[in-house]
Design a protein around this motif. Structure first.
Motif, PDB file in Angstrom:
ATOM      1  N   MET A  13       0.922  -1.154   0.119  1.00 45.70           N
ATOM      2  CA  MET A  13       0.048   0.173   0.062  1.00 45.70           C
ATOM      3  C   MET A  13       0.828   0.934   0.067  1.00 45.70           C
ATOM      4  SD  MET A  13      -3.554  -0.658   2.158  1.00 45.70           S
ATOM      5  CE  MET A  13      -3.158   0.444   2.723  1.00 45.70           C
ATOM      6  N   ALA A  14       2.123   1.282   0.534  1.00 52.78           N
ATOM      7  CA  ALA A  14       2.932   2.541   0.975  1.00 52.78           C
ATOM      8  C   ALA A  14       3.389   2.747  -0.690  1.00 52.78           C
ATOM      9  CB  ALA A  14       4.167   2.069   2.038  1.00 52.78           C
ATOM     10  N   ASP A  16       2.383   1.682  -3.327  1.00 48.74           N
ATOM     11  CA  ASP A  16       0.627   2.032  -4.224  1.00 48.74           C
ATOM     12  C   ASP A  16       1.079   3.359  -4.574  1.00 48.74           C
ATOM     13  OD1 ASP A  16       0.922  -0.339  -6.238  1.00 48.74           O
ATOM     14  OD2 ASP A  16      -0.553  -1.442  -4.407  1.00 48.74           O
ATOM     15  N   MET A  17       0.997   4.193  -2.803  1.00 49.59           N
ATOM     16  CA  MET A  17       1.122   5.465  -2.692  1.00 49.59           C
ATOM     17  C   MET A  17       1.695   6.010  -2.660  1.00 49.59           C
ATOM     18  SD  MET A  17      -1.509   4.925   0.788  1.00 49.59           S
ATOM     19  CE  MET A  17      -0.146   5.387   1.686  1.00 49.59           C
ATOM     20  N   ASN A  18       3.099   5.426  -3.569  1.00 48.50           N
ATOM     21  CA  ASN A  18       4.351   6.589  -3.423  1.00 48.50           C
ATOM     22  C   ASN A  18       5.112   7.484  -2.028  1.00 48.50           C
ATOM     23  OD1 ASN A  18       4.380   6.265  -6.689  1.00 48.50           O
ATOM     24  ND2 ASN A  18       3.269   7.377  -6.970  1.00 48.50           N
ATOM     25  N   VAL A  19       4.708   6.411  -1.697  1.00 51.09           N
ATOM     26  CA  VAL A  19       5.820   6.633  -0.177  1.00 51.09           C
ATOM     27  C   VAL A  19       7.096   6.513  -0.418  1.00 51.09           C
ATOM     28  CG1 VAL A  19       5.996   5.838   2.120  1.00 51.09           C
ATOM     29  CG2 VAL A  19       3.613   6.672   0.647  1.00 51.09           C
ATOM     30  N   TYR A  90      -9.784   0.418  -1.409  1.00 54.62           N
ATOM     31  CA  TYR A  90      -8.444  -0.586  -2.160  1.00 54.62           C
ATOM     32  C   TYR A  90      -8.250  -1.757  -1.609  1.00 54.62           C
ATOM     33  CZ  TYR A  90      -7.418   5.202  -2.019  1.00 54.62           C
ATOM     34  OH  TYR A  90      -7.100   6.320  -2.659  1.00 54.62           O
TER      35      TYR A  90
END
Length: 108
Positions: A13-14, A16-19, A90
């Motif tokens: 998830m991180a 995918d969120m561009n972290v 998501y």
């Protein structure tokens, strides 16, 4: 295995969120030391999980794992309980981790 799968889903998830920088606070001392390479993995079923987490960690510019004792982790337990009853928007994008164990070791 559930601890590793939860960690993997969080890392995905991180990503995918561009972290790019991530601080992971877990109450699983074993998971943290395995991922950091500080402790040997004795359970052959866990090895693919550890390797997968380590590969996902390479996608971040900076990543840090911190252990918090379970006794000090009441808030995380409460959040996990709430999260388990709420449908995340998501969930359609989270692929389950499918690990197939072979009868022979990889180096054989």
């Amino acid at each position: 295995m559930a601890e590793y799968e939860a960690c993997i889903l969080g890392l995905k998830m991180a990503i995918d969120m561009n972290v790019y920088e991530l601080l992971i606070i877990r109450d699983s001392d074993l998971l943290i030391h395995h991922v950091k390479g500080e402790w040997a993995v004795k359970n052959s079923k866990i090895i693919p999980y550890v390797q997968y987490v380590q590969n996902l960690c390479k996608r971040f510019c900076k990543i840090e794992f911190i252990h918090t004792p379970r006794i000090q982790n009441e808030l995380a337990d409460d959040i996990a309980t709430i999260a388990s009853i709420i449908k995340h928007p998501y969930t359609d994008y989270i692929d389950p981790l499918d690990i197939e164990l072979k009868k022979h070791l990889v180096h054989c």
